[in-house]
Design a protein around this motif. Structure first.
Motif, PDB file in Angstrom:
ATOM      1  N   GLY A  54      -1.634  -3.500 -11.764  1.00  0.00           N
ATOM      2  CA  GLY A  54      -0.596  -4.494 -11.523  1.00  0.00           C
ATOM      3  C   GLY A  54       0.722  -3.860 -11.156  1.00  0.00           C
ATOM      4  O   GLY A  54       1.432  -4.327 -10.255  1.00  0.00           O
ATOM      5  N   ALA A  55       1.063  -2.761 -11.836  1.00  0.00           N
ATOM      6  CA  ALA A  55       2.305  -2.047 -11.528  1.00  0.00           C
ATOM      7  C   ALA A  55       2.231  -1.418 -10.139  1.00  0.00           C
ATOM      8  O   ALA A  55       3.193  -1.468  -9.365  1.00  0.00           O
ATOM      9  CB  ALA A  55       2.556  -0.969 -12.586  1.00  0.00           C
ATOM     10  N   GLY A  56       1.085  -0.827  -9.824  1.00  0.00           N
ATOM     11  CA  GLY A  56       0.909  -0.233  -8.504  1.00  0.00           C
ATOM     12  C   GLY A  56       0.973  -1.274  -7.404  1.00  0.00           C
ATOM     13  O   GLY A  56       1.570  -1.053  -6.338  1.00  0.00           O
ATOM     14  N   TYR A  57       0.367  -2.429  -7.667  1.00  0.00           N
ATOM     15  CA  TYR A  57       0.384  -3.535  -6.704  1.00  0.00           C
ATOM     16  C   TYR A  57       1.820  -3.935  -6.385  1.00  0.00           C
ATOM     17  O   TYR A  57       2.207  -4.056  -5.214  1.00  0.00           O
ATOM     18  CB  TYR A  57      -0.378  -4.722  -7.281  1.00  0.00           C
ATOM     19  CG  TYR A  57      -0.450  -5.929  -6.391  1.00  0.00           C
ATOM     20  CD1 TYR A  57      -1.604  -6.208  -5.669  1.00  0.00           C
ATOM     21  CD2 TYR A  57       0.628  -6.813  -6.279  1.00  0.00           C
ATOM     22  CE1 TYR A  57      -1.677  -7.326  -4.849  1.00  0.00           C
ATOM     23  CE2 TYR A  57       0.569  -7.919  -5.464  1.00  0.00           C
ATOM     24  CZ  TYR A  57      -0.583  -8.174  -4.747  1.00  0.00           C
ATOM     25  OH  TYR A  57      -0.640  -9.275  -3.936  1.00  0.00           O
ATOM     26  N   SER A  58       2.619  -4.135  -7.422  1.00  0.00           N
ATOM     27  CA  SER A  58       4.008  -4.563  -7.226  1.00  0.00           C
ATOM     28  C   SER A  58       4.812  -3.511  -6.476  1.00  0.00           C
ATOM     29  O   SER A  58       5.598  -3.834  -5.581  1.00  0.00           O
ATOM     30  CB  SER A  58       4.659  -4.852  -8.588  1.00  0.00           C
ATOM     31  OG  SER A  58       3.979  -5.894  -9.263  1.00  0.00           O
ATOM     32  N   ALA A  59       4.609  -2.237  -6.837  1.00  0.00           N
ATOM     33  CA  ALA A  59       5.367  -1.157  -6.199  1.00  0.00           C
ATOM     34  C   ALA A  59       5.024  -1.031  -4.719  1.00  0.00           C
ATOM     35  O   ALA A  59       5.910  -0.931  -3.867  1.00  0.00           O
ATOM     36  CB  ALA A  59       5.092   0.163  -6.918  1.00  0.00           C
ATOM     37  N   PHE A  60       3.731  -1.061  -4.389  1.00  0.00           N
ATOM     38  CA  PHE A  60       3.318  -0.904  -2.995  1.00  0.00           C
ATOM     39  C   PHE A  60       3.655  -2.135  -2.164  1.00  0.00           C
ATOM     40  O   PHE A  60       3.979  -2.024  -0.983  1.00  0.00           O
ATOM     41  CB  PHE A  60       1.813  -0.612  -2.914  1.00  0.00           C
ATOM     42  CG  PHE A  60       1.481   0.838  -3.051  1.00  0.00           C
ATOM     43  CD1 PHE A  60       1.835   1.544  -4.201  1.00  0.00           C
ATOM     44  CD2 PHE A  60       0.821   1.521  -2.051  1.00  0.00           C
ATOM     45  CE1 PHE A  60       1.538   2.888  -4.334  1.00  0.00           C
ATOM     46  CE2 PHE A  60       0.516   2.872  -2.174  1.00  0.00           C
ATOM     47  CZ  PHE A  60       0.883   3.554  -3.319  1.00  0.00           C
ATOM     48  N   GLY A  66       1.753  -6.622   1.508  1.00  0.00           N
ATOM     49  CA  GLY A  66       0.330  -6.548   1.817  1.00  0.00           C
ATOM     50  C   GLY A  66      -0.297  -5.252   1.342  1.00  0.00           C
ATOM     51  O   GLY A  66      -1.505  -5.194   1.092  1.00  0.00           O
ATOM     52  N   PHE A  67       0.524  -4.197   1.192  1.00  0.00           N
ATOM     53  CA  PHE A  67      -0.004  -2.907   0.747  1.00  0.00           C
ATOM     54  C   PHE A  67      -0.456  -2.938  -0.708  1.00  0.00           C
ATOM     55  O   PHE A  67      -1.194  -2.066  -1.144  1.00  0.00           O
ATOM     56  CB  PHE A  67       1.051  -1.812   0.930  1.00  0.00           C
ATOM     57  CG  PHE A  67       0.978  -1.142   2.276  1.00  0.00           C
ATOM     58  CD1 PHE A  67       0.548  -1.836   3.390  1.00  0.00           C
ATOM     59  CD2 PHE A  67       1.354   0.184   2.438  1.00  0.00           C
ATOM     60  CE1 PHE A  67       0.485  -1.246   4.632  1.00  0.00           C
ATOM     61  CE2 PHE A  67       1.285   0.801   3.682  1.00  0.00           C
ATOM     62  CZ  PHE A  67       0.851   0.089   4.781  1.00  0.00           C
ATOM     63  N   GLY A  68      -0.003  -3.934  -1.451  1.00  0.00           N
ATOM     64  CA  GLY A  68      -0.438  -4.044  -2.840  1.00  0.00           C
ATOM     65  C   GLY A  68      -1.941  -4.220  -2.958  1.00  0.00           C
ATOM     66  O   GLY A  68      -2.541  -3.890  -3.985  1.00  0.00           O
ATOM     67  N   GLY A  69      -2.569  -4.693  -1.881  1.00  0.00           N
ATOM     68  CA  GLY A  69      -4.021  -4.858  -1.872  1.00  0.00           C
ATOM     69  C   GLY A  69      -4.777  -3.563  -2.088  1.00  0.00           C
ATOM     70  O   GLY A  69      -5.971  -3.592  -2.425  1.00  0.00           O
ATOM     71  N   LEU A  70      -4.123  -2.432  -1.931  1.00  0.00           N
ATOM     72  CA  LEU A  70      -4.771  -1.138  -2.144  1.00  0.00           C
ATOM     73  C   LEU A  70      -5.196  -0.940  -3.598  1.00  0.00           C
ATOM     74  O   LEU A  70      -5.962  -0.024  -3.903  1.00  0.00           O
ATOM     75  CB  LEU A  70      -3.840   0.002  -1.719  1.00  0.00           C
ATOM     76  CG  LEU A  70      -3.581   0.126  -0.207  1.00  0.00           C
ATOM     77  CD1 LEU A  70      -2.495   1.154   0.070  1.00  0.00           C
ATOM     78  CD2 LEU A  70      -4.868   0.517   0.514  1.00  0.00           C
ATOM     79  N   PHE A  71      -4.690  -1.790  -4.495  1.00  0.00           N
ATOM     80  CA  PHE A  71      -5.049  -1.671  -5.908  1.00  0.00           C
ATOM     81  C   PHE A  71      -6.051  -2.729  -6.349  1.00  0.00           C
ATOM     82  O   PHE A  71      -6.522  -2.703  -7.485  1.00  0.00           O
ATOM     83  CB  PHE A  71      -3.782  -1.762  -6.772  1.00  0.00           C
ATOM     84  CG  PHE A  71      -2.898  -0.558  -6.660  1.00  0.00           C
ATOM     85  CD1 PHE A  71      -2.997   0.495  -7.561  1.00  0.00           C
ATOM     86  CD2 PHE A  71      -1.981  -0.456  -5.629  1.00  0.00           C
ATOM     87  CE1 PHE A  71      -2.196   1.613  -7.446  1.00  0.00           C
ATOM     88  CE2 PHE A  71      -1.173   0.662  -5.504  1.00  0.00           C
ATOM     89  CZ  PHE A  71      -1.287   1.705  -6.414  1.00  0.00           C
ATOM     90  N   ASN A  72      -6.398  -3.657  -5.474  1.00  0.00           N
ATOM     91  CA  ASN A  72      -7.282  -4.758  -5.862  1.00  0.00           C
ATOM     92  C   ASN A  72      -8.715  -4.330  -6.148  1.00  0.00           C
ATOM     93  O   ASN A  72      -9.446  -5.018  -6.867  1.00  0.00           O
ATOM     94  CB  ASN A  72      -7.285  -5.836  -4.779  1.00  0.00           C
ATOM     95  CG  ASN A  72      -6.015  -6.667  -4.792  1.00  0.00           C
ATOM     96  OD1 ASN A  72      -5.255  -6.641  -5.756  1.00  0.00           O
ATOM     97  ND2 ASN A  72      -5.765  -7.403  -3.723  1.00  0.00           N
ATOM     98  N   GLY A  73      -9.134  -3.213  -5.597  1.00  0.00           N
ATOM     99  CA  GLY A  73     -10.509  -2.761  -5.784  1.00  0.00           C
ATOM    100  C   GLY A  73     -10.875  -2.504  -7.226  1.00  0.00           C
ATOM    101  O   GLY A  73     -12.047  -2.601  -7.614  1.00  0.00           O
ATOM    102  N   GLY A  74      -9.891  -2.179  -8.048  1.00  0.00           N
ATOM    103  CA  GLY A  74     -10.168  -1.926  -9.462  1.00  0.00           C
ATOM    104  C   GLY A  74     -10.714  -3.143 -10.173  1.00  0.00           C
ATOM    105  O   GLY A  74     -11.421  -3.013 -11.180  1.00  0.00           O
ATOM    106  N   TRP A  75     -10.421  -4.335  -9.632  1.00  0.00           N
ATOM    107  CA  TRP A  75     -10.872  -5.562 -10.277  1.00  0.00           C
ATOM    108  C   TRP A  75     -12.215  -6.064  -9.755  1.00  0.00           C
ATOM    109  O   TRP A  75     -12.684  -7.114 -10.198  1.00  0.00           O
ATOM    110  CB  TRP A  75      -9.815  -6.653 -10.111  1.00  0.00           C
ATOM    111  CG  TRP A  75      -8.597  -6.435 -10.960  1.00  0.00           C
ATOM    112  CD1 TRP A  75      -8.536  -6.480 -12.326  1.00  0.00           C
ATOM    113  CD2 TRP A  75      -7.272  -6.131 -10.511  1.00  0.00           C
ATOM    114  NE1 TRP A  75      -7.250  -6.220 -12.750  1.00  0.00           N
ATOM    115  CE2 TRP A  75      -6.450  -6.000 -11.651  1.00  0.00           C
ATOM    116  CE3 TRP A  75      -6.690  -5.952  -9.254  1.00  0.00           C
ATOM    117  CZ2 TRP A  75      -5.083  -5.711 -11.576  1.00  0.00           C
ATOM    118  CZ3 TRP A  75      -5.339  -5.660  -9.167  1.00  0.00           C
ATOM    119  CH2 TRP A  75      -4.548  -5.539 -10.321  1.00  0.00           C
ATOM    120  N   VAL A  76     -12.831  -5.348  -8.828  1.00  0.00           N
ATOM    121  CA  VAL A  76     -14.158  -5.761  -8.346  1.00  0.00           C
ATOM    122  C   VAL A  76     -15.230  -4.728  -8.700  1.00  0.00           C
ATOM    123  O   VAL A  76     -16.369  -4.818  -8.250  1.00  0.00           O
ATOM    124  CB  VAL A  76     -14.158  -6.034  -6.819  1.00  0.00           C
ATOM    125  CG1 VAL A  76     -13.163  -7.117  -6.479  1.00  0.00           C
ATOM    126  CG2 VAL A  76     -13.859  -4.782  -6.015  1.00  0.00           C
TER     127      VAL A  76
END
Length: 216
Positions: A54-60, A66-76
């Motif tokens: 979540g922190a990485g998502y907000s920072a990116f 849209g770059f926050g999507g780079l952290f979404n893979g952790g949830w799948v």
């Protein structure tokens, strides 16, 4: 005279194809128990990732929307791991949804929407395993399952997060980043996580464990 020698008879039977035992896609008791354990374990991983990712998502996303999507893979991750280990219809969906439920029960910032994500992401991964008839579980299949699960979450957020009102460039960047993240954080990480578990002997009652033994 007709030659009915043993050699002739033997060659005839050699040409008869042997029947391979059909692999059952029915769930066993051990499949249900293992899937439940995986779901709970991945739910705890999700709970940790809620803070880190979540922190990485907000920072990116602050750098480039849209770059926050780079952290979404952790949830799948859960759906991919469940599909790779259980290898039965519904495994990816079951493990992903259970993990999302555990994450929501422990407490996160999305509440009940976590369950919607668990269903959609699980179905995304499930689709890929079903396309390959639950018979192929290579690294590329795992990456594709993770990418499609991520893309499914992107589609859900068009509605639940109102992303349909965002610009085309944002949604395009977000889709690519989320799918790429799913391929890497769920696909690659999930694949090698399963191989690591198999190496310990923990998966000896599953095809994933038997394959690992045949390779060494």
């Amino acid at each position: 005279m007709t030659d009915a020698s043993p050699a002739s008879s033997g060659s005839s039977s050699a040409r008869t194809p042997s029947r391979q035992p059909r692999r059952s896609l029915s769930w066993r008791g051990v499949d249900i128990i293992t899937a439940a354990v995986l779901g709970v374990a991945c739910g705890l991983i999700f709970w940790i990732w809620n803070g880190v990712g979540g922190a990485g998502y907000s920072a990116f996303d602050a750098i480039t929307p849209g770059f926050g999507g780079l952290f979404n893979g952790g949830w799948v991750l859960a759906g991919v791991v469940g599909g790779l280990i259980i290898r039965k219809p519904g495994a990816a969906l079951f493990v992903e949804l259970l993990a999302a439920t555990v994450s929501a029960l422990i407490g996160n910032q999305w509440g009940v929407e976590t369950l919607y994500s668990g269903i959609v992401e699980g179905l995304g991964a499930e689709l890929i395993f079903a396309i390959f008839a639950y018979r192929r579980f290579s690294l590329w299949v795992a990456m594709l399952a993770g990418a499609v699960a991520g893309a499914a979450e992107w589609a859900l957020e068009l509605v639940t997060s109102g992303n349909f009102a965002m610009s085309f460039s944002y949604n395009a960047i977000y889709l690519v980043c989320t799918a790429l993240s799913g391929a890497v954080l769920a696909g690659i990480v999930g694949y090698y996580l399963v191989r690591g578990l198999a190496a310990t002997g923990a998966l000896d009652r599953f095809a994933a464990g038997r394959e690992r033994r045949e390779l060494v």
